[in-house]
Design a protein around this motif. Sequence first.
Motif, mmCIF file in Angstrom:
data_model
loop_
_atom_site.group_PDB
_atom_site.id
_atom_site.type_symbol
_atom_site.label_atom_id
_atom_site.label_comp_id
_atom_site.label_asym_id
_atom_site.label_seq_id
_atom_site.Cartn_x
_atom_site.Cartn_y
_atom_site.Cartn_z
ATOM 1 N N ALA A 177 49.597 1.754 9.025
ATOM 2 C CA ALA A 177 50.286 1.392 10.551
ATOM 3 C C ALA A 177 51.526 2.113 10.739
ATOM 4 C CB ALA A 177 50.293 -0.208 10.349
ATOM 5 N N VAL A 178 51.914 1.995 11.957
ATOM 6 C CA VAL A 178 53.147 2.541 12.367
ATOM 7 C C VAL A 178 54.159 1.519 12.743
ATOM 8 C CG1 VAL A 178 54.207 4.304 14.154
ATOM 9 C CG2 VAL A 178 52.114 4.829 13.107
ATOM 10 N N GLY A 179 53.685 0.649 13.645
ATOM 11 C CA GLY A 179 54.637 -0.594 13.930
ATOM 12 C C GLY A 179 53.798 -1.685 14.527
ATOM 13 N N THR A 180 53.608 -2.519 13.754
ATOM 14 C CA THR A 180 52.602 -3.632 13.796
ATOM 15 C C THR A 180 52.979 -4.994 12.947
ATOM 16 O OG1 THR A 180 50.306 -4.273 13.967
ATOM 17 C CG2 THR A 180 51.026 -2.683 12.083
ATOM 18 N N ALA A 181 52.090 -5.827 13.254
ATOM 19 C CA ALA A 181 52.176 -7.042 12.119
ATOM 20 C C ALA A 181 50.731 -7.594 11.798
ATOM 21 C CB ALA A 181 53.011 -8.304 12.838
ATOM 22 N N PHE A 182 50.567 -7.528 10.379
ATOM 23 C CA PHE A 182 49.043 -7.967 10.068
ATOM 24 C C PHE A 182 49.474 -8.641 8.506
ATOM 25 C CE2 PHE A 182 50.392 -3.627 8.654
ATOM 26 C CZ PHE A 182 49.903 -3.542 7.218
ATOM 27 N N THR A 183 48.456 -9.162 8.295
ATOM 28 C CA THR A 183 48.240 -9.618 6.721
ATOM 29 C C THR A 183 47.089 -8.931 6.060
ATOM 30 O OG1 THR A 183 46.752 -11.431 7.464
ATOM 31 C CG2 THR A 183 48.991 -11.803 7.623
ATOM 32 N N VAL A 184 47.256 -8.896 4.933
ATOM 33 C CA VAL A 184 46.377 -8.422 3.800
ATOM 34 C C VAL A 184 46.207 -9.503 2.621
ATOM 35 C CG1 VAL A 184 45.413 -6.603 2.234
ATOM 36 C CG2 VAL A 184 46.964 -5.908 4.472
ATOM 37 N N SER A 185 44.951 -9.908 2.357
ATOM 38 C CA SER A 185 44.663 -10.813 1.377
ATOM 39 C C SER A 185 43.627 -10.273 0.382
ATOM 40 C CB SER A 185 44.223 -12.219 1.804
ATOM 41 O OG SER A 185 42.966 -12.025 2.441
ATOM 42 N N PRO A 191 36.358 -11.601 -0.583
ATOM 43 C CA PRO A 191 36.580 -9.957 -0.143
ATOM 44 C C PRO A 191 37.894 -9.885 0.559
ATOM 45 C CG PRO A 191 35.310 -11.146 1.507
ATOM 46 C CD PRO A 191 35.258 -12.116 0.439
ATOM 47 N N ILE A 192 38.338 -8.565 0.440
ATOM 48 C CA ILE A 192 39.611 -8.137 0.944
ATOM 49 C C ILE A 192 39.520 -8.485 2.463
ATOM 50 C CG2 ILE A 192 41.340 -6.156 1.464
ATOM 51 C CD1 ILE A 192 40.100 -4.978 -1.278
ATOM 52 N N GLN A 193 40.535 -8.966 2.932
ATOM 53 C CA GLN A 193 40.698 -9.247 4.425
ATOM 54 C C GLN A 193 41.984 -8.917 4.937
ATOM 55 O OE1 GLN A 193 39.720 -13.590 5.380
ATOM 56 N NE2 GLN A 193 38.363 -13.804 3.671
ATOM 57 N N VAL A 194 41.932 -8.445 6.279
ATOM 58 C CA VAL A 194 42.912 -7.665 7.031
ATOM 59 C C VAL A 194 43.089 -8.576 8.327
ATOM 60 C CG1 VAL A 194 44.007 -5.949 8.056
ATOM 61 C CG2 VAL A 194 42.815 -5.656 5.804
ATOM 62 N N LEU A 195 43.926 -9.316 8.727
ATOM 63 C CA LEU A 195 44.207 -10.068 9.982
ATOM 64 C C LEU A 195 45.163 -9.306 10.704
ATOM 65 C CD1 LEU A 195 43.557 -12.302 11.744
ATOM 66 C CD2 LEU A 195 45.034 -13.737 10.616
ATOM 67 N N VAL A 196 45.097 -8.669 11.769
ATOM 68 C CA VAL A 196 45.856 -8.060 12.548
ATOM 69 C C VAL A 196 46.664 -9.036 13.606
ATOM 70 C CG1 VAL A 196 46.468 -6.097 14.205
ATOM 71 C CG2 VAL A 196 44.804 -5.931 12.551
ATOM 72 N N LYS A 197 47.923 -9.198 13.767
ATOM 73 C CA LYS A 197 48.801 -10.182 14.641
ATOM 74 C C LYS A 197 49.268 -9.147 15.815
ATOM 75 C CE LYS A 197 52.645 -13.235 14.789
ATOM 76 N NZ LYS A 197 53.906 -13.663 14.198
ATOM 77 N N GLU A 198 49.506 -7.961 15.550
ATOM 78 C CA GLU A 198 50.245 -7.303 16.754
ATOM 79 C C GLU A 198 49.888 -5.735 16.314
ATOM 80 O OE1 GLU A 198 54.307 -7.759 16.793
ATOM 81 O OE2 GLU A 198 54.348 -9.824 17.294
ATOM 82 N N PRO A 212 33.669 5.747 7.442
ATOM 83 C CA PRO A 212 34.500 6.253 8.219
ATOM 84 C C PRO A 212 35.708 5.391 8.570
ATOM 85 C CG PRO A 212 32.666 5.492 9.385
ATOM 86 C CD PRO A 212 32.427 5.587 7.909
ATOM 87 N N PRO A 213 37.051 5.775 8.735
ATOM 88 C CA PRO A 213 38.011 4.965 9.083
ATOM 89 C C PRO A 213 37.702 3.732 10.264
ATOM 90 C CG PRO A 213 38.737 7.094 8.725
ATOM 91 C CD PRO A 213 37.252 7.234 8.865
ATOM 92 N N VAL A 214 38.239 2.666 10.019
ATOM 93 C CA VAL A 214 38.034 1.596 11.049
ATOM 94 C C VAL A 214 39.285 1.291 11.876
ATOM 95 C CG1 VAL A 214 37.170 -0.784 11.579
ATOM 96 C CG2 VAL A 214 36.004 0.905 9.818
ATOM 97 N N ARG A 215 39.277 1.268 12.939
ATOM 98 C CA ARG A 215 40.647 0.869 13.741
ATOM 99 C C ARG A 215 40.378 -0.718 14.041
ATOM 100 N NH1 ARG A 215 44.221 4.747 15.148
ATOM 101 N NH2 ARG A 215 45.008 3.773 16.978
ATOM 102 N N VAL A 216 41.377 -1.211 13.912
ATOM 103 C CA VAL A 216 41.338 -2.817 14.301
ATOM 104 C C VAL A 216 42.575 -3.127 15.078
ATOM 105 C CG1 VAL A 216 41.523 -5.084 13.050
ATOM 106 C CG2 VAL A 216 40.306 -3.237 11.795
ATOM 107 N N LYS A 217 42.358 -3.765 16.072
ATOM 108 C CA LYS A 217 43.614 -4.184 17.113
ATOM 109 C C LYS A 217 43.905 -5.586 16.753
ATOM 110 C CE LYS A 217 40.110 -5.628 20.688
ATOM 111 N NZ LYS A 217 39.837 -5.253 22.010
ATOM 112 N N ALA A 218 44.882 -5.912 17.508
ATOM 113 C CA ALA A 218 45.310 -7.416 17.540
ATOM 114 C C ALA A 218 44.620 -8.411 17.709
ATOM 115 C CB ALA A 218 46.742 -7.558 18.368
ATOM 116 N N TYR A 219 44.694 -9.524 17.296
ATOM 117 C CA TYR A 219 43.664 -10.680 17.332
ATOM 118 C C TYR A 219 42.335 -10.190 16.950
ATOM 119 C CZ TYR A 219 47.332 -12.962 19.880
ATOM 120 O OH TYR A 219 48.653 -13.452 20.433
ATOM 121 N N THR A 220 42.324 -9.503 15.598
ATOM 122 C CA THR A 220 40.972 -9.117 15.007
ATOM 123 C C THR A 220 41.182 -9.313 13.428
ATOM 124 O OG1 THR A 220 40.693 -7.493 16.722
ATOM 125 C CG2 THR A 220 39.459 -7.423 14.696
#
Length: 325
Positions: A177-185, A191-198, A212-220
């Motif tokens: 990330a560069v500038g964002t807010a997210f959780t990793v569990s 399974p590993i989970q990532v929740l993107v807030k911003e 391949p890399p996966v891009r995940v946006k906010a509210y995902t």
Amino acid sequence: MATVNHEIDRQAADWAVRRDLGELSPEAQAEFDAWLAADIRHLGAYGRAEAVLGRLDRVHSGAIEQVRAYKPAPLWARRRVVMTGSIAAGLAAFGVFGTAIWEAGREQVYATGLGQVREIPLADGSLVVLNTNSKVKVRFTPERREIHLVQGEALFDVAKNKKRPFVVMAGDMQVRAVGTAFTVSMLPQRPIQVLVKEGVVELKRSGPAKGPPVRVKAYTQAIAPADAPIVAAGVAQSKLERTLAWQFGRLAFDNETLQDAVGEFARYSDVRIVVDPAVAKRTVTGLFVSNDPIGFAKAAAAVLNLHVQVSEREVKLSGKPDGAP
């Protein structure tokens, strides 16, 4: 919807400022508690407002005094102050300390015990919030900000710096990330989970399920099973707020089964809740203190007309016999 959310943020900012200036009267505290419980969005908005105050307290003291003069301003105005040059001097002074750590390349370790939630301000202005029974290792260099999630769950509120990517590693997963807010569990048997807030993050794997890399946006929310590709799906704002309630010491349920709710409480306390299989599929809704399984069990019993039996390290929930009050 945007107007409604703006009004909630304004109310949250007012409450945060009032509580920051001093203790509330009993009447005001009751009003605040009622407002907080009225809508799950209020909890998230208040948490964001508190985070803004926390950020201000971590910058240079001269900048703090400049911003404190504007405490009655709504949240959006305070955000503009934070983002513009009015605290540039404070951020620059703060950055000197941060650069020293990057150049040293030292690794720092932070952890929480059972039922604890901990906020960790980082030298670059980012914030890490550790959930219960979690551990991270932090290592900054001039080129990269690197966080290793050893176990548990963490929320990352990342300060923007395109020259120094912020990378979280969890198992075979890298979250960039560069500038964002997210959780990793990274929890046992999940399974590993990532929740993107911003913002947007990029997920990259190095294990057998590499792709391949996966891009995940906010509210995902992205889920990464050990032997399968990453799956991402949108998340409603209300669900996102419920999921992140743990950062305020709460667990929020919306028609969750008793069985699933009890599983969540097991992460926060060594007091076990044992549910009779006959009632395990009944559902609960509400906001509960995460490290108070006894309080949750009593509340669930009252709402669902169950029998509750409390001992020192165990709480049992079961159906009442026919005809029992």
